[in-house]
Design a protein around this motif. Structure first.
Motif, short mmCIF file in Angstrom:
data_model
loop_
_atom_site.label_atom_id
_atom_site.label_comp_id
_atom_site.label_asym_id
_atom_site.label_seq_id
_atom_site.Cartn_x
_atom_site.Cartn_y
_atom_site.Cartn_z
N GLU A 1 0.83 -1.21 0.00
CA GLU A 1 0.00 0.00 0.00
C GLU A 1 0.86 1.26 0.00
O GLU A 1 0.59 2.21 -0.75
N PHE A 2 1.90 1.28 0.84
CA PHE A 2 2.80 2.43 0.87
C PHE A 2 3.52 2.61 -0.46
O PHE A 2 3.67 3.74 -0.95
N GLN A 3 3.95 1.51 -1.04
CA GLN A 3 4.68 1.59 -2.30
C GLN A 3 3.80 2.12 -3.42
O GLN A 3 4.23 2.96 -4.23
N ALA A 4 2.54 1.67 -3.46
CA ALA A 4 1.64 2.13 -4.51
C ALA A 4 1.21 3.58 -4.30
O ALA A 4 1.11 4.36 -5.25
N TYR A 5 0.97 3.96 -3.05
CA TYR A 5 0.46 5.32 -2.77
C TYR A 5 1.54 6.38 -3.00
O TYR A 5 1.27 7.42 -3.61
N THR B 1 10.93 2.13 0.25
CA THR B 1 9.76 1.74 1.05
C THR B 1 10.17 0.80 2.18
O THR B 1 9.58 0.84 3.27
N ALA B 2 11.16 -0.04 1.95
CA ALA B 2 11.59 -1.00 2.97
C ALA B 2 12.20 -0.32 4.19
O ALA B 2 12.26 -0.93 5.27
N TRP B 3 12.63 0.95 4.03
CA TRP B 3 13.21 1.64 5.17
C TRP B 3 12.21 1.81 6.32
O TRP B 3 12.61 1.92 7.48
N GLN C 1 -11.48 -1.72 3.62
CA GLN C 1 -12.68 -0.99 4.02
C GLN C 1 -12.40 0.49 4.29
O GLN C 1 -13.20 1.35 3.94
N PHE C 2 -11.26 0.78 4.95
CA PHE C 2 -11.01 2.15 5.42
C PHE C 2 -9.72 2.75 4.84
O PHE C 2 -9.31 3.82 5.30
N SER C 3 -9.08 2.08 3.91
CA SER C 3 -7.78 2.48 3.35
C SER C 3 -6.69 2.29 4.40
O SER C 3 -6.96 2.02 5.57
N TRP C 4 -5.44 2.49 3.99
CA TRP C 4 -4.35 2.25 4.92
C TRP C 4 -4.31 3.28 6.05
O TRP C 4 -3.85 2.98 7.16
N ARG C 5 -4.85 4.48 5.79
CA ARG C 5 -4.89 5.49 6.85
C ARG C 5 -5.84 5.07 7.98
O ARG C 5 -5.49 5.16 9.17
N GLY C 6 -7.02 4.65 7.63
CA GLY C 6 -7.97 4.20 8.64
C GLY C 6 -7.48 2.96 9.39
O GLY C 6 -7.68 2.82 10.59
N ALA C 7 -6.80 2.06 8.65
CA ALA C 7 -6.28 0.85 9.29
C ALA C 7 -5.21 1.19 10.32
O ALA C 7 -5.17 0.62 11.42
N LEU C 8 -4.33 2.16 9.99
CA LEU C 8 -3.30 2.58 10.96
C LEU C 8 -3.94 3.25 12.17
O LEU C 8 -3.48 3.06 13.31
N LEU C 9 -4.97 4.02 11.97
CA LEU C 9 -5.65 4.69 13.08
C LEU C 9 -6.26 3.68 14.04
O LEU C 9 -6.12 3.78 15.27
N ILE C 10 -6.93 2.68 13.50
CA ILE C 10 -7.54 1.63 14.33
C ILE C 10 -6.47 0.80 15.02
O ILE C 10 -6.59 0.44 16.20
N LEU C 11 -5.39 0.49 14.30
CA LEU C 11 -4.30 -0.27 14.89
C LEU C 11 -3.64 0.51 16.03
O LEU C 11 -3.22 -0.08 17.04
N GLY C 12 -3.58 1.84 15.90
CA GLY C 12 -3.04 2.66 16.98
C GLY C 12 -3.89 2.57 18.25
O GLY C 12 -3.36 2.50 19.36
N VAL D 1 4.92 -11.18 1.68
CA VAL D 1 3.67 -10.77 1.02
C VAL D 1 3.94 -10.20 -0.37
O VAL D 1 3.29 -10.62 -1.35
N PRO D 2 4.88 -9.26 -0.57
CA PRO D 2 5.17 -8.80 -1.94
C PRO D 2 5.64 -9.91 -2.87
O PRO D 2 5.27 -9.92 -4.06
N TYR D 3 6.43 -10.85 -2.35
CA TYR D 3 6.88 -11.97 -3.19
C TYR D 3 5.69 -12.83 -3.62
O TYR D 3 5.60 -13.24 -4.79
N ALA D 4 4.80 -13.11 -2.68
CA ALA D 4 3.62 -13.91 -3.02
C ALA D 4 2.76 -13.21 -4.07
O ALA D 4 2.26 -13.84 -5.01
N LEU D 5 2.61 -11.91 -3.94
CA LEU D 5 1.83 -11.16 -4.94
C LEU D 5 2.52 -11.17 -6.30
O LEU D 5 1.86 -11.22 -7.35
N SER D 6 3.86 -11.15 -6.30
CA SER D 6 4.60 -11.12 -7.56
C SER D 6 4.50 -12.43 -8.34
O SER D 6 4.69 -12.43 -9.56
N VAL D 7 4.22 -13.54 -7.65
CA VAL D 7 4.10 -14.83 -8.34
C VAL D 7 2.64 -15.20 -8.61
O VAL D 7 2.33 -16.34 -8.95
N GLY D 8 1.73 -14.23 -8.45
CA GLY D 8 0.34 -14.45 -8.83
C GLY D 8 -0.61 -14.82 -7.71
O GLY D 8 -1.76 -15.19 -7.99
#
Length: 462
Positions: free
Chosen positions: A17-21, A29-31, A142-153, A251-258
């Motif tokens: 999500e961070f990489q795409a946004y 992004t890995a930093w 449901q809430f985008s990565w911003r909402g997910a971080l807020l709830i996780l906080g 997770v990124p590797y799994a997405l890269s292989v389909g």
């Protein structure tokens, strides 16, 4: 313990999500994940310091507040640099203040079943990952990565409640005063002289307390000069370098292989729940009488197996093949994570465990900071994950091999010293028996001479 560790693991789900946004490459992004892990381990001695000199409740509650604040501020991020500070530094610092005090407290409560106790305590991270990984993915949808971080906080704020429920105990060795310490037979004379000299030169300390605070502060970290701890420290550096990239790039590797997003998140859930089984079963097994003396080699075996799993990961390019990988890697990851405090305690002792764990987790910091960006740079350069996973695997195998050779060298040296001691004892025993035999023979000879002299005199008198 589960809340903080789970929060760190779930951050990897936000990677795509961070990489795409923000439209950045893998390395930049890995930093984010690197700084979180680095800050957590780099500040682990600070958590131990607060736990030792204030209380573990204060440390954990303060850590929960900082971690929650970092996650909430990250939900308003407008750049990667913002996430570096809020999600990386602030949240990582909060996790650091929670982690080492909570682990060290387990070692003070349990002695006989220590490995099993650590396994049960650390299984919380696996339980949290199993539950939260799909939940976080659902929150992102449901809430985008911003909402997910807020709830996780808000969820991480429960660390304050966990800290308030902690009940630390004081061990007998923790209550040693300077006079009692001087009376111990095992204390070297040089240390006794140093302690007396500090007591004479520091009357202000004697006015405030009977404990020698200066000596205790030095004694708290004297394990750093132990050869066994030095080898363990070098091994931890390579182990930490190898294990970190997989949690970032699975997770990124799994997405890269389909693999779909839900299936990729499910791989993290599998890894989390199997991590629980590894925590508990390996802790229980190494507490058995047949394996208790070999917990060091059990730790080496678990680290080596995780390294082999990383070596085989590049050829696993379908979801049915990645599921067994998550099972295997998750189990042995839980196994060696459980044994890190146990092996550390075996090296430095229970009284120095809190400080030693702080140093051990501090040593994770640099590899955690460097390895994900290096792995991301390899992915950007080569266009595949093969080089990254191979480097991780060989690093963990080297860590295991290094400790194995060190243990074997120590065992050979101990056997050699024991044989020399036995030879010395045997020679002394033979010499002693010979002296006794000689003295007895001399006495008999003297009696024979006296008897002959008496017999001769009596014969001449006749």
């Amino acid at each position: 313990m589960s809340t903080g560790d789970t929060g760190a693991w779930c951050i990897s789900i936000f990677f795509v999500e961070f990489q795409a946004y923000f439209g950045q490459d893998y390395a930049r992004t890995a930093w984010i994940h690197s700084i979180v892990d680095c800050a957590t381990m780099l500040c682990a001695p600070l958590g131990s310091l607060i736990s030792n000199h204030v209380s573990c409740q204060v440390g954990i509650m303060l850590g929960g507040l900082l971690a929650s604040t970092g996650l909430i501020l990250s939900s308003f991020a407008t750049s990667l640099e913002h996430l570096y500070l809020s999600l990386g530094v602030l949240t990582g610092l909060g996790f650091a203040l929670c982690y080492s005090p909570a682990i060290a407290m387990v070692g003070k409560y349990f002695n006989k079943k220590k490995a099993l106790a650590y396994g049960i305590a650390m299984s919380g991270s696996g339980i949290g990952t199993f539950i939260l990984a799909p939940v976080v993915q659902l929150l992102i949808e449901q809430f985008s990565w911003r909402g997910a971080l807020l709830i996780l906080g808000g969820f991480v704020l429960n660390l304050c409640v966990c800290g308030a429920l902690m009940r630390p105990i004081a061990l007998k060795e923790d209550r040693k005063t300077a006079p009692e310490f001087l009376e111990q037979d095992y204390v070297p004379e040089a240390q006794k002289r140093d302690l007396k000299r500090m007591s004479i030169c520091s009357p202000l300390i004697k006015m405030w307390s009977h404990e020698c605070l200066c000596y205790c502060s030095w004694k708290e970290y004297d394990f750093l000069l132990m050869p066994g701890f030095m080898v363990l420290a070098v091994s931890v550096l390579f182990m930490a370098y190898g294990c970190s990239p997989l949690f970032v790039y699975l997770v990124p590797y799994a997405l890269s292989v389909g693999v779909s997003h839900h299936q990729a998140a499910f791989l993290m859930s599998i890894l989390g729940v199997i991590d629980i089984i590894g925590n508990i079963t390996f802790g229980w097994l190494t507490d058995r009488r047949c394996l208790k003396k070999h917990r060091h080699f059990c730790y080496l075996f678990a680290v080596g197996m995780d390294g082999l799993c990383c070596l085989f990961l590049p050829v696993l390019q379908k979801f049915p093949l990645l599921v067994p990988f998550s099972f295997t890697f998750g189990y042995f990851d839980g196994a060696y994570v459980t044994l890190i405090p146990v092996v550390t305690a075996d090296v430095v002792g229970t009284s120095s465990l809190s400080s030693a764990l702080g140093v051990v987790y501090f040593l994770h910091a640099i590899p955690y900071l460097v390895s994900p960006p290096v792995a991301g740079w390899l992915v950007d350069t080569t266009g595949s994950y093969t080089a990254s996973f191979l480097l991780s695997g060989f690093s963990m195998i080297f860590s295991s091999t290094l400790l194995c050779f060190a243990s074997l060298a120590k065992k050979i040296k101990r056997t050699h010293l024991r044989s020399l001691t036995n030879d010395t004892g045997t020679k002394q025993h033979i010499w002693t028996n010979g002296a006794i035999a000689y003295s007895v023979t001399a006495e008999l000879d003297q009696k024979d001479v006296e008897f002959l002299a008496v017999d001769t005199n009596s014969y001449s008198n006749r």
